[in-house]
Design an enzyme around this catalytic site. Structure first.
Site, PDB file in Angstrom:
ATOM      1  N   SER A 138       0.929  -1.002   0.125  1.00  0.00           N
ATOM      2  CA  SER A 138      -0.008  -0.072  -0.025  1.00  0.00           C
ATOM      3  C   SER A 138       0.909   1.269   0.170  1.00  0.00           C
ATOM      4  O   SER A 138       1.818   1.263  -0.693  1.00  0.00           O
ATOM      5  CB  SER A 138      -1.005  -0.088   1.174  1.00  0.00           C
ATOM      6  OG  SER A 138      -1.927   1.187   1.268  1.00  0.00           O
ATOM      7  N   TYR A 152      -6.100   7.891  -6.139  1.00  0.00           N
ATOM      8  CA  TYR A 152      -4.937   7.137  -5.747  1.00  0.00           C
ATOM      9  C   TYR A 152      -5.146   6.632  -4.274  1.00  0.00           C
ATOM     10  O   TYR A 152      -5.313   5.825  -4.110  1.00  0.00           O
ATOM     11  CB  TYR A 152      -3.708   7.853  -6.035  1.00  0.00           C
ATOM     12  CG  TYR A 152      -2.751   7.099  -5.036  1.00  0.00           C
ATOM     13  CD1 TYR A 152      -2.110   5.757  -5.973  1.00  0.00           C
ATOM     14  CD2 TYR A 152      -1.829   7.175  -4.086  1.00  0.00           C
ATOM     15  CE1 TYR A 152      -0.960   4.969  -5.580  1.00  0.00           C
ATOM     16  CE2 TYR A 152      -0.871   6.424  -3.457  1.00  0.00           C
ATOM     17  CZ  TYR A 152      -0.558   5.341  -4.475  1.00  0.00           C
ATOM     18  OH  TYR A 152       0.435   4.590  -3.862  1.00  0.00           O
ATOM     19  N   LYS A 156      -5.791   2.868  -2.137  1.00  0.00           N
ATOM     20  CA  LYS A 156      -4.855   2.521  -1.115  1.00  0.00           C
ATOM     21  C   LYS A 156      -5.609   2.215   0.216  1.00  0.00           C
ATOM     22  O   LYS A 156      -5.085   1.360   0.898  1.00  0.00           O
ATOM     23  CB  LYS A 156      -3.749   3.297  -1.273  1.00  0.00           C
ATOM     24  CG  LYS A 156      -3.025   3.301  -2.602  1.00  0.00           C
ATOM     25  CD  LYS A 156      -2.419   1.898  -2.833  1.00  0.00           C
ATOM     26  CE  LYS A 156      -1.397   1.850  -3.770  1.00  0.00           C
ATOM     27  NZ  LYS A 156      -0.811   0.506  -3.828  1.00  0.00           N
TER      28      LYS A 156
END
Length: 176
Positions: A138, A152, A156
């Site tokens: 991650s 993004y 994650k």
């Protein structure tokens, strides 16, 4: 046998170098065949014994059917993996208000669903083997929302939840 997504560059390739030096057979998964071939050539030099194998599979982890076919082929060739490193990822930086909706989908498809796809594909053989590790890569952006990473960061964050679910559900199968 270790399977590494994103194995042709960055963190994935760095992991592959360490594992090649420790004698692991490797299957590298990434989209770009040229980069995979270059990584394979580099890693072959690091092999510790002549029987050691470095295989490559050009795969888009966002395509579940393709992942299933290629993971099954990798397992047929080198056996059930002891370790699976999920390092494939993309980033489309930008402010939430400015990003096109396809950027959000693309980040989730690769960063999150890519991990789901590979995990689902490797699990039957790992459960049968009754052991191994699935490692999700991650980012700090998966722990705190980062300004300018509107697509993004949420992808994650999703990995954190996936990791918690896998940790709990796979423990009875001796999987970490």
């Amino acid at each position: 046998h270790a399977i590494i997504t994103g194995g042709s560059s960055g963190i994935g390739l760095a992991i592959a170098r360490i594992l090649a030096k420790s004698g692991h057979d490797l299957t590298l998964i990434a989209r770009g065949e040229d980069r995979l071939k270059a990584a394979q050539t580099e890693l072959n030099v690091l092999c510790q014994h002549p029987e050691q194998k470095i295989a490559m599979r050009p795969v888009d982890v966002s395509d579940y059917e393709q992942v299933q076919v290629e993971i099954n082929a990798a397992i047929d060739k080198l056996g059930s993996p002891s370790d699976v490193y999920l390092s494939a990822g993309i980033v489309d930086p930008g402010y939430f208000k400015d990003l096109e909706i396809d950027k959000f989908r693309n980040n989730m498809d690769v960063n999150y669903f890519g991990c789901v796809h590979v995990s689902k594909a490797v699990l039957p053989s790992m459960i049968q083997k009754h052991g191994g590790k699935i490692i999700l890569i991650s980012s700090a952006a998966g722990l705190i929302g980062l300004w300018g990473y509107g697509a993004y960061s949420p992808s994650k964050f999703a990995l954190h939840g996936l990791g918690e679910v896998l940790r709990a559900e796979l423990k009875p199968h001796n999987l970490q």
